[in-house]
Write a protein that holds these residues in place. Structure first.
Motif, PDB file in Angstrom:
ATOM      1  N   ALA A 136     131.771 -62.936 106.090  1.00 36.82           N
ATOM      2  CA  ALA A 136     130.037 -62.857 105.429  1.00 36.82           C
ATOM      3  C   ALA A 136     130.383 -61.548 105.305  1.00 36.82           C
ATOM      4  CB  ALA A 136     129.208 -62.861 106.128  1.00 36.82           C
ATOM      5  N   ARG A 137     131.322 -60.611 105.278  1.00 44.66           N
ATOM      6  CA  ARG A 137     131.790 -59.446 104.907  1.00 44.66           C
ATOM      7  C   ARG A 137     132.400 -59.341 103.411  1.00 44.66           C
ATOM      8  NH1 ARG A 137     130.077 -56.968 109.786  1.00 44.66           N
ATOM      9  NH2 ARG A 137     131.789 -56.752 110.506  1.00 44.66           N
ATOM     10  N   ARG A 138     133.545 -60.581 103.743  1.00 49.17           N
ATOM     11  CA  ARG A 138     134.738 -59.835 102.934  1.00 49.17           C
ATOM     12  C   ARG A 138     134.498 -60.591 102.289  1.00 49.17           C
ATOM     13  NH1 ARG A 138     137.540 -59.934 108.063  1.00 49.17           N
ATOM     14  NH2 ARG A 138     137.619 -61.310 108.486  1.00 49.17           N
ATOM     15  N   LEU A 139     133.474 -62.034 102.061  1.00 46.57           N
ATOM     16  CA  LEU A 139     133.017 -62.806 100.626  1.00 46.57           C
ATOM     17  C   LEU A 139     132.516 -62.166 100.464  1.00 46.57           C
ATOM     18  CD1 LEU A 139     132.702 -65.615  99.726  1.00 46.57           C
ATOM     19  CD2 LEU A 139     131.531 -66.479 100.951  1.00 46.57           C
ATOM     20  N   ARG A 140     131.123 -61.350 100.533  1.00 45.74           N
ATOM     21  CA  ARG A 140     130.212 -60.599  99.841  1.00 45.74           C
ATOM     22  C   ARG A 140     131.310 -59.969  99.004  1.00 45.74           C
ATOM     23  NH1 ARG A 140     125.621 -59.766 100.504  1.00 45.74           N
ATOM     24  NH2 ARG A 140     125.889 -60.403 103.168  1.00 45.74           N
ATOM     25  N   LYS A 141     132.286 -59.316  99.659  1.00 45.67           N
ATOM     26  CA  LYS A 141     132.895 -57.698  98.847  1.00 45.67           C
ATOM     27  C   LYS A 141     133.657 -58.941  97.941  1.00 45.67           C
ATOM     28  CE  LYS A 141     136.655 -54.793 100.216  1.00 45.67           C
ATOM     29  NZ  LYS A 141     137.624 -53.715 100.900  1.00 45.67           N
ATOM     30  N   SER A 142     134.271 -59.532  98.128  1.00 41.36           N
ATOM     31  CA  SER A 142     135.334 -60.973  97.302  1.00 41.36           C
ATOM     32  C   SER A 142     134.041 -60.685  95.839  1.00 41.36           C
ATOM     33  CB  SER A 142     135.967 -62.127  97.997  1.00 41.36           C
ATOM     34  OG  SER A 142     136.733 -61.700  98.810  1.00 41.36           O
ATOM     35  N   LEU A 143     133.163 -61.398  95.980  1.00 42.10           N
ATOM     36  CA  LEU A 143     131.925 -62.047  95.263  1.00 42.10           C
ATOM     37  C   LEU A 143     132.216 -60.556  93.812  1.00 42.10           C
ATOM     38  CD1 LEU A 143     130.055 -63.939  96.693  1.00 42.10           C
ATOM     39  CD2 LEU A 143     131.909 -64.634  95.016  1.00 42.10           C
ATOM     40  N   GLU A 144     131.519 -59.612  94.830  1.00 45.15           N
ATOM     41  CA  GLU A 144     130.952 -58.230  94.712  1.00 45.15           C
ATOM     42  C   GLU A 144     132.684 -57.810  93.511  1.00 45.15           C
ATOM     43  OE1 GLU A 144     130.155 -55.233  97.438  1.00 45.15           O
ATOM     44  OE2 GLU A 144     127.881 -56.643  97.852  1.00 45.15           O
ATOM     45  N   GLU A 145     133.518 -57.715  94.256  1.00 47.51           N
ATOM     46  CA  GLU A 145     135.022 -57.324  93.120  1.00 47.51           C
ATOM     47  C   GLU A 145     134.494 -57.731  92.072  1.00 47.51           C
ATOM     48  OE1 GLU A 145     138.145 -56.873  95.767  1.00 47.51           O
ATOM     49  OE2 GLU A 145     137.297 -55.634  96.837  1.00 47.51           O
ATOM     50  N   MET A 146     134.709 -59.277  92.051  1.00 47.32           N
ATOM     51  CA  MET A 146     134.575 -60.228  91.209  1.00 47.32           C
ATOM     52  C   MET A 146     133.744 -59.844  89.615  1.00 47.32           C
ATOM     53  SD  MET A 146     132.992 -64.399  91.126  1.00 47.32           S
ATOM     54  CE  MET A 146     133.080 -65.809  89.406  1.00 47.32           C
ATOM     55  N   ALA A 147     133.054 -59.747  89.811  1.00 48.37           N
ATOM     56  CA  ALA A 147     132.067 -58.356  88.220  1.00 48.37           C
ATOM     57  C   ALA A 147     132.335 -57.163  88.448  1.00 48.37           C
ATOM     58  CB  ALA A 147     130.531 -59.224  88.540  1.00 48.37           C
TER      59      ALA A 147
ATOM     60  N   ARG B 271     137.168 -69.406 100.529  1.00 49.54           N
ATOM     61  CA  ARG B 271     137.603 -70.171 101.962  1.00 49.54           C
ATOM     62  C   ARG B 271     138.274 -68.835 101.593  1.00 49.54           C
ATOM     63  NH1 ARG B 271     141.666 -71.779 104.356  1.00 49.54           N
ATOM     64  NH2 ARG B 271     143.013 -73.178 102.324  1.00 49.54           N
ATOM     65  N   LEU B 272     139.418 -68.730 101.828  1.00 48.55           N
ATOM     66  CA  LEU B 272     140.971 -67.894 100.633  1.00 48.55           C
ATOM     67  C   LEU B 272     139.868 -66.374 100.512  1.00 48.55           C
ATOM     68  CD1 LEU B 272     143.446 -69.327  98.546  1.00 48.55           C
ATOM     69  CD2 LEU B 272     143.281 -68.596 101.574  1.00 48.55           C
ATOM     70  N   ALA B 273     138.898 -65.947 100.073  1.00 48.02           N
ATOM     71  CA  ALA B 273     137.464 -65.341  99.834  1.00 48.02           C
ATOM     72  C   ALA B 273     137.413 -64.616 101.030  1.00 48.02           C
ATOM     73  CB  ALA B 273     136.500 -65.278  99.096  1.00 48.02           C
ATOM     74  N   VAL B 274     137.364 -65.126 102.287  1.00 47.87           N
ATOM     75  CA  VAL B 274     137.237 -64.254 103.189  1.00 47.87           C
ATOM     76  C   VAL B 274     138.499 -64.301 103.996  1.00 47.87           C
ATOM     77  CG1 VAL B 274     135.313 -65.717 103.289  1.00 47.87           C
ATOM     78  CG2 VAL B 274     136.734 -66.640 105.024  1.00 47.87           C
TER      79      VAL B 274
END
Length: 490
Positions: free
Chosen positions: A342-353, A276-279
């Motif tokens: 949704a874009r910010r969540l995607r960015k967070s999941l990409e940065e995770m890896a 939730r915070l990732a967005v």
């Protein structure tokens, strides 16, 4: 109200804990006054005296931390325009925040000093002279008797009249500059309380590692309940900056316990709130969320040697988050597009890896660059694998993309069943790690094929559902090894 005898401060805290039935019968304003007294006492305790409050019994230790949770509730600061993500989440606290103001003339000067420290950062608008604030000077806007220069005077006047009957009415009665000052004052006070509770929790975590206190070491419920309260409430940036180093330290010390199946509910709550915070629009908070997710991944590596169980948990929580987050937004031509959330969540999941950026992220969050690869005590081998993290990230991105595409096609799916079937197929694949969700989307796909009279395809879906059910039953009955059975009750 409470009468605290002149005993050592640690005994005062224990005495207050004995009066908790009285505390719960107080109203919100009175409760705030009591917990501020307690926080002031605890603030002046040395570590040895504080530990004594945790050595009496498990029940008393729980009561102590229940009181800390009350502090977070009573002093939570909610801005008028707080994120809708907070308000609509089923995991978020319900109801209005405490009635303002949080200052009370009935408290002693020493206790009010605790409150006033939070207001040291004043609002200084542009053009205000160094020797005073705009509202402290006599001018045409503030010189009338009905609008005092001081925020404290304004609040006292509002409280003594019918104006202060509600939070909204009280705020509207203030001059805009005083209203701004009140907003900052309350936010700083909330941050001060949250930071003190965080500091106490860190001390408790360190002490619990030596098993020298009375608590439930099987679940560490005192720690988990406070952390769930931290994550589920509105917190200022200064708190999030302080939280994740403590979060990392706690998982370093107690990772095996916190990652155990007894704490599945805690992990699901933490996973949900991290996503939730990732967005969030605030990039400082969003980046720290990425590190929080990586801390969970690291603990999964060291205590389960793989990320399958965590992947199931994150996939479930991502699915739940999709119902709380607006993943699409309307364009000027009336069509839908991917939303900023949704874009910010995607960015967070990409940065995770993103291994290349991980060192900078760790430094920004106040953690050492090797925080993810440091081997915990009692373990001898580095289990971290960036390829596994990439696989986990890709799995979550697949679920996000499938959910987004499904939302974008929502308006045409009733007429175009082929598009609907394709969307259901992608969702079934994306959520395959979670049998419940996998079966749900397969059944939707089966219905779509039946509506198109594609009987062979519908039959294949039914067989696939039967296969998933048989596989889950076999794994659960034969070896009890499938992770989702313990998490989701399949």
């Amino acid at each position: 109200m409470f009468t605290v005898p002149l005993l050592p401060l640690a005994l005062c805290v224990l005495g207050i804990l004995d009066e908790m039935p009285v505390f719960y019968n107080l109203n919100a304003v009175e409760k705030r006054e009591v917990v501020i007294v307690i926080l002031q006492i605890v603030r002046n305790l040395d570590d040895a005296s504080l530990v004594k409050a945790w050595q009496q019994s498990i029940a008393r230790t729980r009561l102590f931390f229940k009181l800390l949770e009350e502090c977070l509730i009573l002093f939570e600061h909610r801005k008028p325009a707080d994120s809708m993500l907070i308000g609509c989440s089923s995991r978020s606290p319900s109801g209005d925040g405490p009635v303002s103001p949080k200052y009370s003339d009935r408290l002693s000067p020493a206790i009010n000093n605790y409150l006033s420290e939070a207001s040291r950062q004043e609002v200084r608008p542009q053009g205000t002279p160094e020797n005073g604030y705009l509202w402290q000077r006599v001018n045409s806007h503030l010189s009338s008797p009905s609008q005092p220069y001081s925020l404290r005077e304004a609040l006292a006047q509002a409280q003594s009249s019918r104006i202060g009957a509600s939070t909204q009415a009280l705020r509207e009665s203030l001059h805009p500059m005083l209203r701004q000052k009140l907003e900052l004052w309350e936010e700083n006070l909330s941050a001060a309380v949250s930071l003190q509770v965080l500091e106490i929790t860190e001390k408790f975590s360190t002490t619990a590692a030596s098993h020298s206190i009375a608590t439930d070491f099987g679940k560490l419920d005192c720690i988990t309940s406070v952390f769930m309260s931290f994550f589920s409430r509105n917190q200022p940036l200064v708190f999030w900056k302080a939280l994740f180093p403590v979060f990392n330290s706690v998982f370093n010390l107690h990772g095996a316990t916190l990652m155990s199946r007894e704490n599945d509910r805690f992990l699901k709550q933490v996973a949900f709130h991290l996503l939730r915070l990732a967005v969030f629009r605030n990039d400082n908070i969003r980046k720290r969320t990425v590190i929080g997710l990586l801390i969970l991944v690291r603990s999964s590596f060291y205590y389960f040697m793989q990320t399958a169980r965590l992947r199931v948990m994150l996939t479930i929580t991502l699915s739940e988050l999709m119902s709380d987050v607006q993943v699409t937004q309307m364009k000027s031509d009336g069509t839908l597009e991917e939303s900023g959330e949704a874009r910010r969540l995607r960015k967070s999941l990409e940065e995770m890896a993103d291994e290349a950026r991980s060192h900078n992220l760790l430094r920004e969050c106040g953690l050492p660059e090797n925080a993810l690869v440091v081997i915990p005590e009692k373990l001898s081998e580095n289990q971290w694998s960036w390829s596994e993290v990439k696989y986990l990230s890709d799995s979550l991105l697949l679920a996000l993309d499938a959910s987004l595409e499904h939302a974008l096609l929502a308006s045409v799916m009733t007429m175009d069943r082929y598009s609907a079937a394709e969307s259901f197929h992608k969702l079934a694949l994306a959520f395959a790690p979670v049998p419940d969700l996998h079966i749900m989307w397969l059944l939707h796909l089966c219905d779509a094929h039946q509506e198109m009279q594609s009987w062979a395809e519908a039959a294949q879906c039914a067989v696939a559902v039967a296969g998933v059910v048989m596989q889950v039953n076999y794994c659960y009955g034969a070896c009890n090894a499938i992770d989702v059975t313990d998490i989701y009750g399949v």
